[in-house]
Design an enzyme around this catalytic site. Sequence first.
Site, PDB file in Angstrom:
ATOM      1  N   GLY A   1      96.449  47.545  16.547  1.00 34.07           N
ATOM      2  CA  GLY A   1      96.094  47.948  17.908  1.00 34.07           C
ATOM      3  C   GLY A   1      95.064  49.053  17.900  1.00 34.07           C
ATOM      4  O   GLY A   1      94.349  49.255  16.909  1.00 34.07           O
ATOM      5  N   CYS A   2      94.990  49.793  18.972  1.00 35.26           N
ATOM      6  CA  CYS A   2      93.987  50.854  19.102  1.00 35.26           C
ATOM      7  C   CYS A   2      94.056  51.834  17.935  1.00 35.26           C
ATOM      8  O   CYS A   2      95.119  52.375  17.616  1.00 35.26           O
ATOM      9  CB  CYS A   2      94.184  51.604  20.414  1.00 35.26           C
ATOM     10  SG  CYS A   2      93.049  52.974  20.639  1.00 35.26           S
ATOM     11  N   PHE A   3      92.915  52.070  17.315  1.00 33.30           N
ATOM     12  CA  PHE A   3      92.927  52.930  16.121  1.00 33.30           C
ATOM     13  C   PHE A   3      93.077  54.405  16.426  1.00 33.30           C
ATOM     14  O   PHE A   3      93.253  55.210  15.523  1.00 33.30           O
ATOM     15  CB  PHE A   3      91.718  52.680  15.220  1.00 33.30           C
ATOM     16  CG  PHE A   3      90.365  52.596  15.876  1.00 33.30           C
ATOM     17  CD1 PHE A   3      90.058  53.224  17.073  1.00 33.30           C
ATOM     18  CD2 PHE A   3      89.356  51.850  15.266  1.00 33.30           C
ATOM     19  CE1 PHE A   3      88.797  53.157  17.644  1.00 33.30           C
ATOM     20  CE2 PHE A   3      88.083  51.764  15.825  1.00 33.30           C
ATOM     21  CZ  PHE A   3      87.806  52.420  17.013  1.00 33.30           C
ATOM     22  N   TRP A   4      93.060  54.796  17.682  1.00 37.24           N
ATOM     23  CA  TRP A   4      93.326  56.197  18.005  1.00 37.24           C
ATOM     24  C   TRP A   4      94.764  56.556  17.621  1.00 37.24           C
ATOM     25  O   TRP A   4      95.017  57.594  17.020  1.00 37.24           O
ATOM     26  CB  TRP A   4      93.102  56.469  19.493  1.00 37.24           C
ATOM     27  CG  TRP A   4      91.688  56.330  19.950  1.00 37.24           C
ATOM     28  CD1 TRP A   4      90.563  56.265  19.167  1.00 37.24           C
ATOM     29  CD2 TRP A   4      91.233  56.228  21.301  1.00 37.24           C
ATOM     30  NE1 TRP A   4      89.446  56.128  19.956  1.00 37.24           N
ATOM     31  CE2 TRP A   4      89.818  56.111  21.262  1.00 37.24           C
ATOM     32  CE3 TRP A   4      91.875  56.225  22.534  1.00 37.24           C
ATOM     33  CZ2 TRP A   4      89.049  55.983  22.418  1.00 37.24           C
ATOM     34  CZ3 TRP A   4      91.104  56.110  23.691  1.00 37.24           C
ATOM     35  CH2 TRP A   4      89.704  56.000  23.627  1.00 37.24           C
TER      36      TRP A   4
END
Length: 215
Positions: free
Chosen positions: A43-46
């Site tokens: 998912g979002c790499f943040w």
Amino acid sequence: MKKSILYTLCMFFLAGCTANGQSDFAKLPQVKLGEQVADFAGGCFWASSEAMSELRGVDKVIAGYAGGRTANPTYEEVCSDKTGHAETVQIYYDPKVISYAKLVEAFFYAHNPTELNYQGPDQGISYRSIAFYRTPQEKEILLNIIKEINASKHYNASIVTQVMPFTVFYPAEQYHQNYYKLHPDDSYINAVSKPKVEKMRKMEKSQLKPQYQNM
């Protein structure tokens, strides 16, 4: 592309970063003597970057793109789902402090690996779950841990994570690096990323760096 109102708000901020000349791609660090490297897309790499960076033995985590066809893709190209890449984190770690197996466990608890081609509000193949391996031993570890988690019924559905050989990793734009820590008041971070990080902390408390163990 993150198909949510929160993401739209984030994009206004990111557009400002680009306008200020901060969209240069990050540089890959040199691998230190004794270090190993692992890559995961969840998912979002943040959120993934923050979760994996909190583990003991992890030196650096770089946000980027892997698993696709296009060389040196931009964030916008990856979000279009036309390059085949997924948002990925590359982890530089000391295997004497944390094993590859423990990284794999943390990865599976830092996102929902039963969601196919999305993570929560984030839709598309760029948010799919992938575990990359570099050796036959790493592949075996991945497959065994998937079996163990499925058998434990920790999730209500079976894991759909792709297990793929590592080929190439492209670092993302600089403004994506360490985004979680740099923007603690961001609405997307608080609504989407923070619960993933907190879940990983709960499941892997013994593997956390001291400063994160009581958070």
